[in-house]
Design an enzyme around this catalytic site. Structure first.
Site, PDB file in Angstrom:
ATOM      1  N   TYR A 295       0.656  -1.393  -0.109  1.00 22.32           N
ATOM      2  CA  TYR A 295      -0.060   0.074  -0.070  1.00 22.32           C
ATOM      3  C   TYR A 295       0.919   1.232   0.079  1.00 22.32           C
ATOM      4  O   TYR A 295       0.460   2.259  -0.497  1.00 22.32           O
ATOM      5  CB  TYR A 295      -0.968   0.022   1.395  1.00 22.32           C
ATOM      6  N   GLU A 366      -3.081  -7.474  -3.465  1.00 21.05           N
ATOM      7  CA  GLU A 366      -3.947  -6.278  -2.869  1.00 21.05           C
ATOM      8  C   GLU A 366      -3.123  -4.980  -3.151  1.00 21.05           C
ATOM      9  O   GLU A 366      -1.847  -4.784  -3.011  1.00 21.05           O
ATOM     10  CB  GLU A 366      -4.413  -6.292  -1.398  1.00 21.05           C
TER      11      GLU A 366
HETATM   12  C1  PNW Z   1      -5.321  -4.743   4.126  1.00 16.98           C
HETATM   13  N1  PNW Z   1      -0.651  -1.854   7.850  1.00 16.98           N
HETATM   14  O1  PNW Z   1      -5.059  -4.463   5.648  1.00 16.98           O
HETATM   15  C2  PNW Z   1      -6.028  -5.851   4.488  1.00 16.98           C
HETATM   16  O2  PNW Z   1      -5.872  -7.068   3.688  1.00 16.98           O
HETATM   17  C3  PNW Z   1      -7.637  -5.661   3.871  1.00 16.98           C
HETATM   18  O3  PNW Z   1      -8.521  -6.218   4.439  1.00 16.98           O
HETATM   19  C4  PNW Z   1      -7.776  -3.953   4.107  1.00 16.98           C
HETATM   20  O4  PNW Z   1      -9.094  -3.622   3.723  1.00 16.98           O
HETATM   21  C5  PNW Z   1      -6.662  -3.342   3.436  1.00 16.98           C
HETATM   22  O5  PNW Z   1      -5.488  -3.582   3.457  1.00 16.98           O
HETATM   23  C6  PNW Z   1      -6.748  -1.949   3.443  1.00 16.98           C
HETATM   24  O6  PNW Z   1      -6.480  -1.352   4.865  1.00 16.98           O
HETATM   25  C7  PNW Z   1      -3.881  -3.691   6.059  1.00 16.98           C
HETATM   26  O7  PNW Z   1      -0.866  -1.158   8.780  1.00 16.98           O
HETATM   27  C8  PNW Z   1      -4.277  -3.029   7.387  1.00 16.98           C
HETATM   28  O8  PNW Z   1       0.234  -1.733   7.364  1.00 16.98           O
HETATM   29  C9  PNW Z   1      -2.968  -2.457   7.881  1.00 16.98           C
HETATM   30  C10 PNW Z   1      -1.864  -2.370   7.049  1.00 16.98           C
HETATM   31  C11 PNW Z   1      -1.534  -2.785   5.707  1.00 16.98           C
HETATM   32  C12 PNW Z   1      -2.817  -3.730   5.419  1.00 16.98           C
END
Ligand code: PNW
Length: 460
Positions: A295, A366
């Site tokens: 992300y 993702e």
């Molecule tokens: C992912 N971080 O969550 C999950 O796989 C999904 O279910 C979620 O909706 C999506 O990303 C968006 O948040 C994350 O803190 C939650 O690095 C937190 C982190 C990364 C991914």
């Protein structure tokens, strides 16, 4: 050069608790997310996944929407407590039917199912009876559940992901306590992580020994942001590398190399469990592909453990353990999650994985962004999301041309949904969901994604 390989997989992703709703009907047992989200103060406005997108009742309409934009692969997860209400033994046939119908409808629509077995909605009974991921019986319970899934769905499902983001389960669920089961500890994350890896290994072992004839692929999805050294100093370069090891290599090293990274052993001492020789043998090579959720990017610098958060979730892990400070460049654009949009970080991470793990096939399972979308004159003009996807897919294309074996990409997410502790405000979807009427509407980015898929390119 700007085209993707002909067999590139263009997909879209969701997870059970975030979209299904129907949390207490047709025999489904409660999960830790049903319980956690009902505790006042744990989620934004006290929101829960009780109704979510009501995908349980609307999956046919949803698959039609996927078909409309030409999606080739759909990644969804199975709610363990829907098919095994207590997580053990007893099977709920109504739950099995739901996933059978979903899978059959996807296949009729020419969309390949990619199934995640565990996307965080642990059966509540396993939390109460066995301490959830702190319990040493969990790997066996998970493997038995996986066995049921392979047996019932494996004739049609050929792409399996055991676990979604064990890092998040361990750190946010057992370290920071912001996600279910909400525990706060500096040692439990490493124990939970250990049983998660063993659970993955046992499930893969069953798949490969008992279901070889199904001819499918099985792997794990880990999440990782990129960490860029803040300065050119050796200290900061080492800090960035250390941060990546505590983030991704924590889970990927055992699976690709048979053990935890040395730096984690040195810094964590007896808080980091030890694998037996048999366990090492079981987990080494236990993923047919490298599933990556990515992300964002942050700068890393050497520190003595001062925590500076740059995210609504705090994606730094346990900063003290790593000796790393994280920061953002003030010129970076931020999404609604306060996650910076840094496409080059994605490319650097792909190369890092390619080199450290000996050129595995990688799937980005993702990637996406949240913005405050609104419907204006019947349309959602989410230009920022469109730009995000274009810029990230562009670097993916470059990485492929530079030799990274990136085989597919799944946008997060198919539609706006329950963003865990942050509720319904953080919209990640390519489709807008009106959470009052539950109507769905493709956003501008969905039409753009459709074009990208049909042209097999993002430069047009
Ligand atoms: C992912 N971080 O969550 C999950 O796989 C999904 O279910 C979620 O909706 C999506 O990303 C968006 O948040 C994350 O803190 C939650 O690095 C937190 C982190 C990364 C991914």
């Amino acid at each position: 050069m700007k085209k993707f390989p002909n067999d590139f997989i263009w997909g879209i992703a969701t997870s059970s608790y975030q979209i299904e709703g129907a949390t207490a009907i047709d025999g489904k047992g409660p999960s830790i997310w049903d319980a956690f989200s009902r505790i006042p103060g744990k989620t934004h406005n006290g929101e829960t996944g009780e109704v979510a997108c009501d995908h349980y009742h609307r999956f046919k309409e949803d698959i039609q929407l996927m078909k409309n934009i030409g999606i080739k692969a759909y990644r969804f997860s199975i709610a363990w407590s829907r098919i095994m209400p207590t997580g053990k033994e007893t099977i709920n046939e109504e739950g099995i039917s739901f996933y059978n119908n979903l899978i059959d409808t996807l296949i009729e629509a020419d969309i390949t199912p990619w199934v995640t077995l565990y996307h965080w909605d642990l059966p509540l009974a396993l939390q109460l009876e066995d301490d959830g991921w702190l319990g040493d019986s969990m790997p066996d319970y998970f493997a038995a559940y996986a066995d049921v899934c392979f047996e019932r769905f494996g004739d049609r499902v050929k792409n399996w992901i055991t676990l979604n983001e064990p890092w998040v389960v361990a750190i946010l669920g057992y370290g920071q306590g912001v996600l279910a089961p909400g525990r706060i500890s500096s040692s439990e994350p490493y124990l939970a992580g250990h049983y998660l890896i063993l659970a993955h290994g046992k499930a893969v072992n069953i798949y490969r020994s008992k279901y070889k004839h199904q001819n499918g692929l099985i792997g794990i999805t880990n999440n990782c942001d990129w960490r860029e050294p803040l300065t050119n100093s050796k200290e900061d370069k080492d800090a960035a590398e250390r941060a990546l090891e505590f983030f991704l290599a924590w889970f990927a090293d055992p699976i690709y190399k048979g053990d935890y990274p040395m730096v984690m052993k040195e810094r964590l001492g007896n808080r980091l469990p030890v694998f037996s020789e048999d366990e090492k043998e079981m987990i080494t090579g236990s993923s047919d592909f490298f599933g990556l959720n990515h992300y964002t990017t942050m700068y890393a610098s050497n520190s003595n453990g001062i925590i500076k958060e740059g995210s609504v979730y705090g994606n730094g892990g346990i900063s003290k353990d790593q000796g790393v400070d994280l920061s953002l460049d003030k010129n970076w654009n931020l999404t609604l999650m306060q996650w910076a949009v840094v496409p080059w970080g994605c490319k650097k991470l792909l190369h890092w994985i390619n080199e450290r793990y000996n050129h595995p096939n990688i799937y980005i399972t993702e990637n996406g962004c949240a913005y405050a979308d609104e419907i204006i004159d019947g349309q959602v003009n989410d230009q920022e999301r469109l730009d995000f996807y274009q810029s990230y897919l562009k670097v993916c294309n470059e990485a492929i041309n530079e030799g990274v074996k990136l085989k597919g990409y799944f946008a997060w997410s198919f539609m706006d949904n329950f963003e865990w502790a942050l509720g319904y405000e953080k919209r990640f979807g390519l489709h807008y969901v009106d959470f009052k009427t539950l109507e769905r509407l493709p956003k501008k980015s969905a039409y753009w994604y459709k074009d990208a898929i049909s042209k097999n390119s993002v430069d047009f």
